[in-house]
Design an enzyme around this catalytic site. Structure first.
Site, PDB file in Angstrom:
ATOM      1  N   ASP A 119      -5.115  -8.547  -3.049  1.00 66.39           N
ATOM      2  CA  ASP A 119      -5.362  -8.264  -1.638  1.00 66.39           C
ATOM      3  C   ASP A 119      -6.643  -8.896  -1.097  1.00 66.39           C
ATOM      4  O   ASP A 119      -6.673 -10.076  -0.812  1.00 66.39           O
ATOM      5  CB  ASP A 119      -5.338  -6.729  -1.470  1.00 66.39           C
ATOM      6  CG  ASP A 119      -5.299  -6.291  -0.021  1.00 66.39           C
ATOM      7  OD1 ASP A 119      -5.503  -7.140   0.860  1.00 66.39           O
ATOM      8  OD2 ASP A 119      -5.083  -5.103   0.247  1.00 66.39           O
ATOM      9  N   HIS A 170       0.826  -1.225   0.000  1.00 64.76           N
ATOM     10  CA  HIS A 170       0.000   0.000   0.000  1.00 64.76           C
ATOM     11  C   HIS A 170       0.857   1.272   0.000  1.00 64.76           C
ATOM     12  O   HIS A 170       0.887   1.992  -0.978  1.00 64.76           O
ATOM     13  CB  HIS A 170      -1.031   0.038   1.137  1.00 64.76           C
ATOM     14  CG  HIS A 170      -1.886  -1.185   1.233  1.00 64.76           C
ATOM     15  ND1 HIS A 170      -2.628  -1.626   0.171  1.00 64.76           N
ATOM     16  CD2 HIS A 170      -2.084  -2.080   2.254  1.00 64.76           C
ATOM     17  CE1 HIS A 170      -3.269  -2.732   0.534  1.00 64.76           C
ATOM     18  NE2 HIS A 170      -2.952  -3.026   1.778  1.00 64.76           N
TER      19      HIS A 170
HETATM   20  C1  NGQ Z   1      -5.392  -7.424   6.518  1.00 67.78           C
HETATM   21  N1  NGQ Z   1      -6.006  -5.901   4.831  1.00 67.78           N
HETATM   22  O1  NGQ Z   1      -4.495  -7.735   7.285  1.00 67.78           O
HETATM   23  O2  NGQ Z   1      -6.115  -8.271   6.011  1.00 67.78           O
HETATM   24  C2  NGQ Z   1      -5.589  -5.978   6.198  1.00 67.78           C
HETATM   25  C3  NGQ Z   1      -6.625  -5.384   7.091  1.00 67.78           C
HETATM   26  C4  NGQ Z   1      -5.348  -4.615   9.106  1.00 67.78           C
HETATM   27  C5  NGQ Z   1      -5.803  -4.796   4.107  1.00 67.78           C
HETATM   28  N2  NGQ Z   1      -5.157  -3.834   4.639  1.00 67.78           N
HETATM   29  C6  NGQ Z   1      -6.386  -5.516   8.564  1.00 67.78           C
HETATM   30  N3  NGQ Z   1      -6.261  -4.690   2.902  1.00 67.78           N
HETATM   31  O3  NGQ Z   1      -4.590  -3.995   8.387  1.00 67.78           O
HETATM   32  O4  NGQ Z   1      -5.274  -4.537  10.347  1.00 67.78           O
HETATM   33 ZN    ZN Z   2      -3.182  -6.839   2.951  1.00 68.31          ZN
END
Ligand code: NGQ
Ligand code: ZN
Length: 453
Positions: free
Chosen positions: A322, A271
């Protein structure tokens, strides 16, 4: 397994070439590439333009189960964080069997979208009660098995997730399936090393985010091996993460990382949405890959990575699906460019000296993706895996176009449907738009999702 294919036209590292013979060995690696080859009875003759398969540098496979089901305005303040609460509900239910069935079908869809290998950012380690399984690598092995069944290459990134917020904050109950100490993590890595030594597989290090690990933990993991394993981390995706990091350390997340850790080309920063100009410059200079996931970043309301400046600084980038709201090289690359157009009210924003947007986007994300996966792929070249995508040569939109305009047609005016055949490691896994296991795997996916949500 065919021994060779002949492409009427193919994208090679030195440019487009015609009548290209691509030969490969039993290990799935390319042994010869020759343009201007004669027709041959031994080779499979491709029916359209042939491209190197795309690496997908960021996946949380289990999230496919809820893709498209979080699009209801339950709360006027719906955000990344309310989405995360819904995602954690799913996390609280999934069994290893379900994770394998979800991942298997997901990976089939990925192949059909033009990806030939995936970096699985895997943090769902433990049982429903938060205790490790009898084999602590149970979930990791399920993901590997799903990739094998689908026939996609994989870089497995078992994730170190030790805390629930900056400064070693205690994890919440919803995070209990993710948590490991550094010692447990290094044992997990060790127990997976052999499984990941097979062709088409790679093992990497991964830190969930600076919210989930401390600087000392990063150092002790990195100090454990000085090899060239890839290293991934989520960073600066949300403004709240930046604010919390500033409150904790006085530095922004990317600044903090570059101040405390020697970031080099092994690293992939997922990101990096909220990057200031000095951070963009540091990232580009370090040769780390920016792991951009445009459809998920849009879906979660993250913001826009300053891609124009990063590209101008010579930064390296790749794409990931993702949360899997989209499984399409087309959509990721298209929205990477469109985000910049919408923001700057101009056209043709991301390119190199050749000026061709689709040509740049495809080549850059092949290279950045291969670097991020730590695999020899991303180019039709001797020694690389024979990972190929064949576009539909019969499609009227592709008639009478050549060179990078083929990519322009596919990426800006085409669809996944233009992906006709896909080869991974010398094996055809998608033929005429279909995968041999898609019906069976689709049924297993539907049953797993029904049981889990
Ligand atoms: C994740 N996903 O770990 O799945 C993350 C969200 C977080 C994205 N950032 C949860 N798309 O970052 O705590
Ligand atoms: Zn992620």
């Amino acid at each position: 397994m065919p021994r060779a294919v002949i492409a009427p036209i193919a994208l090679l590292p030195e440019g487009w070439a015609e009548q290209v013979l691509i030969e490969f060995g039993r290990d799935g690696r390319i042994t010869r590439v020759e343009a201007g080859a004669a027709k041959s009875g031994d080779a499979d003759h491709c029916q359209g333009p042939v491209l190197p398969g795309m690496p997908n540098l960021h996946s949380h496979a289990f999230q496919r189960a809820m893709a498209g089901l979080a699009e209801v305005a339950l709360n006027p303040e719906d955000s990344f964080w309310t989405w995360r609460d819904l995602m954690y509900r799913l996390v609280g239910r999934l069994t290893p069997e379900q994770v394998e069935d979800i991942a298997r079908y997901l990976y089939i869809d990925m192949l059909k979208g033009g990806y030939t290998a995936v970096a699985e950012f895997h943090y769902l380690h433990h049982g429903l009660d938060g205790k490790p399984y009898a084999d602590p690598a149970e979930m990791s092995r399920r993901v590997l098995r799903a990739a094998e069944r689908a026939g996609i290459g994989i870089t497995l990134l078992p994730v170190l997730y030790a805390h629930g917020g900056f400064g070693g904050k205690a994890p919440s109950d919803a995070q209990k399936r993710f948590i490991n100490t550094t010692d447990q993590y290094l044992k997990l890595q060790e127990s997976l090393a052999k499984d990941c030594a097979a062709p088409g597989r790679r093992l990497g290090f991964c830190f969930h985010s600076l919210r989930a690990v401390t600087g000392d933990e990063i150092k002790s993991v990195m100090g454990s091996a000085d090899d060239d394993r890839p290293v991934h981390v989520h960073i600066a995706e949300q403004q709240k993460e930046v604010a919390d990091c500033l409150a904790w350390s006085g530095r922004r997340p990317i600044q903090w990382l570059y101040d405390h850790v020697p970031v080099d080309e092994r690293w992939c920063l997922i990101h990096a949405t909220h990057a200031e100009p000095d951070e963009v410059a540091a990232m580009a200079k370090s040769r780390a890959v920016a792991g951009l996931c445009p459809t998920t970043e849009a879906n979660l309301g993250d913001g826009l990575f300053p891609a124009i400046d990063f590209v101008a600084d010579g930064g390296r980038l790749g794409i990931g699906s993702d949360s899997h709201v989209s499984l399409s090289v087309v959509e990721e690359l298209r929205w990477l460019e469109y985000g910049q157009r919408l923001k700057h009210e101009r056209r043709n924003r991301l390119h190199d000296a050749n000026k061709h947007v689709a040509g740049y986007l495809y080549r850059a994300s092949l290279q950045g993706g291969a670097q991020a996966l730590g695999q020899k792929m991303g180019a039709i070249a001797v020694g690389n895996r024979a990972d190929l995508v064949v576009l539909d040569g019969q499609h009227p939109l592709l008639a009478h176009v050549s060179g990078d305009d083929i990519l322009g047609r596919w990426l800006f005016a085409g669809l996944n449907r233009m992906v006709k055949d896909v080869m991974v490691g010398g094996e055809w896994v998608v033929q005429d738009g279909r995968h041999g296991d898609e019906i069976e795997a689709g049924r297993a996916f539907a049953a797993a999702v029904k049981a889990a949500i």
